[in-house]
Motif scaffolding. Structure first.
Motif, PDB file in Angstrom:
ATOM      1  N   VAL A 189      66.509  46.412  41.387  1.00  0.00           N
ATOM      2  CA  VAL A 189      66.708  46.155  39.966  1.00  0.00           C
ATOM      3  C   VAL A 189      66.530  47.480  39.243  1.00  0.00           C
ATOM      4  N   CYS A 190      67.515  47.862  38.458  1.00  0.00           N
ATOM      5  CA  CYS A 190      67.435  49.187  37.822  1.00  0.00           C
ATOM      6  C   CYS A 190      67.918  49.116  36.379  1.00  0.00           C
ATOM      7  N   ASN A 191      67.491  50.114  35.620  1.00  0.00           N
ATOM      8  CA  ASN A 191      67.981  50.340  34.272  1.00  0.00           C
ATOM      9  C   ASN A 191      68.773  51.647  34.307  1.00  0.00           C
ATOM     10  N   PRO A 192      70.111  51.589  34.286  1.00  0.00           N
ATOM     11  CA  PRO A 192      70.905  52.820  34.417  1.00  0.00           C
ATOM     12  C   PRO A 192      70.765  53.763  33.233  1.00  0.00           C
ATOM     13  N   THR A 193      70.240  53.272  32.110  1.00  0.00           N
ATOM     14  CA  THR A 193      70.052  54.146  30.950  1.00  0.00           C
ATOM     15  C   THR A 193      68.830  55.042  31.135  1.00  0.00           C
ATOM     16  N   THR A 194      67.726  54.454  31.601  1.00  0.00           N
ATOM     17  CA  THR A 194      66.488  55.219  31.780  1.00  0.00           C
ATOM     18  C   THR A 194      66.301  55.722  33.206  1.00  0.00           C
ATOM     19  N   LYS A 195      67.130  55.254  34.142  1.00  0.00           N
ATOM     20  CA  LYS A 195      67.062  55.607  35.563  1.00  0.00           C
ATOM     21  C   LYS A 195      65.799  55.073  36.241  1.00  0.00           C
ATOM     22  N   GLU A 196      65.191  54.044  35.691  1.00  0.00           N
ATOM     23  CA  GLU A 196      64.068  53.388  36.348  1.00  0.00           C
ATOM     24  C   GLU A 196      64.605  52.328  37.307  1.00  0.00           C
ATOM     25  N   PHE A 197      63.899  52.123  38.419  1.00  0.00           N
ATOM     26  CA  PHE A 197      64.350  51.099  39.367  1.00  0.00           C
ATOM     27  C   PHE A 197      63.162  50.572  40.163  1.00  0.00           C
ATOM     28  N   LYS A 198      63.360  49.379  40.726  1.00  0.00           N
ATOM     29  CA  LYS A 198      62.349  48.740  41.550  1.00  0.00           C
ATOM     30  C   LYS A 198      63.033  48.108  42.749  1.00  0.00           C
ATOM     31  N   VAL A 199      62.511  48.364  43.944  1.00  0.00           N
ATOM     32  CA  VAL A 199      63.081  47.833  45.177  1.00  0.00           C
ATOM     33  C   VAL A 199      62.509  46.444  45.446  1.00  0.00           C
ATOM     34  N   LEU A 200      63.387  45.487  45.760  1.00  0.00           N
ATOM     35  CA  LEU A 200      62.976  44.125  46.060  1.00  0.00           C
ATOM     36  C   LEU A 200      63.340  43.765  47.500  1.00  0.00           C
ATOM     37  N   SER A 201      62.563  42.892  48.086  1.00  0.00           N
ATOM     38  CA  SER A 201      62.882  42.325  49.390  1.00  0.00           C
ATOM     39  C   SER A 201      63.172  40.843  49.188  1.00  0.00           C
ATOM     40  N   PRO A 202      64.316  40.337  49.662  1.00  0.00           N
ATOM     41  CA  PRO A 202      64.616  38.910  49.522  1.00  0.00           C
ATOM     42  C   PRO A 202      63.525  38.069  50.162  1.00  0.00           C
ATOM     43  N   PRO A 203      63.284  36.848  49.666  1.00  0.00           N
ATOM     44  CA  PRO A 203      62.196  36.015  50.197  1.00  0.00           C
ATOM     45  C   PRO A 203      62.406  35.590  51.639  1.00  0.00           C
ATOM     46  N   LYS A 204      63.677  35.477  52.060  1.00  0.00           N
ATOM     47  CA  LYS A 204      63.991  35.059  53.419  1.00  0.00           C
ATOM     48  C   LYS A 204      65.190  35.850  53.931  1.00  0.00           C
ATOM     49  N   PRO A 205      65.262  36.083  55.235  1.00  0.00           N
ATOM     50  CA  PRO A 205      66.417  36.823  55.774  1.00  0.00           C
ATOM     51  C   PRO A 205      67.738  36.102  55.539  1.00  0.00           C
TER      52      PRO A 205
END
Length: 405
Positions: free
Chosen positions: A148-164
């Motif tokens: 999940v990212c904000n392309p304006t501020t270049k902030e982002f967070k990596v997520l792992s799906p709950p299940k494969p």
């Protein structure tokens, strides 16, 4: 002799605003997000104010209340080092920052919502190298991650799906409802029938829900293109009814589809499903070779769909004779990228991709204009110059925002 009185009054007003924090905050709330990023350099006081998370969410709410149209459309195919050739600007000189801050080899946009993007990133685990025995290139090992990212501020967070075994992810964010965003994940259930489950990630808790929501998916429902509107994620179906998920109540509810789907749904082709300025639209066609399609709009409280416009692109074809309308299997190759709900009804338009160009068609008066040329998709040297390589590509609205992820 010139009277400097007017100039002195302007300077004095500026000093009053700058010295009053409440007044300064009210003024800055109306400025575009990209301008505010530059205003951080004015002083330490301005930098502290604009960087404050409370100000950022207040700015997002203010911009959301204005209910403006998107600044641009970002196409969903894979981005490499620069995204300009994937951008359809809806306003003058709109540019999106590079995705180089991800430090990944490829980024694909999956969903967008009020300034935030949900992306799938191809992460290289080791560098590609040449194998001496065959002199062939080894692409190396890689894995996919969601961001999940904000392309304006270049902030982002990596997520792992709950299940494969997840099927789709959708982003849900409305600053008028909550300062936190949600990610809605559809997973296959444990049984072999149509049972599925929904897991929800919350940025407030930074975790997935412990108890999944179970539901039965209707035949013909497409779960890959979720549309967020009024606190719910919606999916379309080729059946008589589809579903939407209301996030606050954690409940799955039924949504009607246009009447023709109840008896001959598969004869129709869904060309677009999305929302603009609080209006949910569905574009259907039965015969692309005629360059015709219908624009439907969801009625109040899900009472049904109303036919808003019947479009025939022959007028665009005549207005721009240089356009090549390629036909494959008796279908004209063009894509409906978006329906743009203007501030006035006469400003409502549909954005279309054809012959390497993004075109705008006014739904009220039938006039057409060219928006921009789209460069061929990178990394496809064998078909790089085929004009329909964006066929079926999903376009995601881009809004400037300061909200943190």
């Amino acid at each position: 002799m010139r009277n400097p009185k007017g100039k002195l009054e302007i300077c004095w007003s500026a000093e009053i605003i700058a010295s009053n924090l409440d007044l300064l905050t009210e003024v800055l709330l109306w400025a575009p997000a990209k301008s505010l990023l530059k205003f951080k350099c004015v002083s330490k006081r301005w930098h502290s104010l604009i960087s404050d998370p409370k100000f950022c969410i207040s700015h997002a709410r203010c911009q959301r209340m204005l209910n403006r149209t998107a600044d641009a459309l970002m196409l969903s195919n894979g981005y490499k080092s620069t995204p300009e050739f994937h951008l359809v600007p809806l306003k003058h000189s709109t540019k999106v920052p590079f995705f180089d801050y991800f430090n990944v080899s490829e980024v694909t946009i999956r969903h967008s919502c009020n300034g935030l993007l949900l992306c799938c990133c191809k992460l290289m685990l080791d560098k590609p190298k040449f194998v001496k025995t065959t002199q062939m290139k080894n692409d190396g090992r890689y894995e996919f991650r969601y961001v999940v990212c904000n392309p304006t501020t270049k902030e982002f967070k990596v997520l792992s799906p709950p299940k494969p075994a997840y099927l789709s992810l959708s982003l849900a964010f409305d600053p008028l409802i909550s300062p936190y965003y949600k990610v809605v994940c559809i997973c296959k259930g444990n049984s072999f029938n149509q049972n599925f489950q929904i897991d929800v990630y919350s940025s407030e808790t930074e975790s997935w829900s412990l108890l999944p929501i179970l539901f039965e998916m209707p035949l013909g429902m497409t779960y890959s293109n979720g549309v967020f509107l009024d606190g719910s994620v919606h999916w379309y179906s080729y059946a008589e009814t589809s579903l939407y998920f209301h996030i606050d109540s954690q409940s799955v509810k039924k949504m009607p589809m246009p009447f023709m789907f109840s008896w001959e749904g598969m004869d129709w082709d869904v060309m677009y499903f999305g929302e603009s300025r609080g209006h949910m639209h569905l574009v259907l066609t039965k015969n692309r070779s005629s360059l015709e399609f219908d624009v439907f709009e969801m009625e109040f409280e899900y009472t049904g769909w109303s036919l808003s416009y019947h479009v025939n692109l022959q007028s665009m074809r005549m207005m721009f004779p240089e356009l090549t309308w390629n036909f494959m299997n008796k279908h004209a190759v063009f894509s409906v990228l978006s329906i743009i709900q203007g501030e006035k009804d006469e400003e409502k338009k549909v954005v279309i991709f054809v012959d390497g160009r993004a075109m705008s068609y006014n739904l009220c008066d039938g006039t057409s204009i060219k928006i921009c040329d789209l460069e061929p998709r990178p990394g496809r040297s064998d078909i790089a110059r085929v004009p329909w390589h964006y066929e079926g590509c999903q376009a995601h609205p881009y809004f400037q925002s300061l909200v943190s992820v």
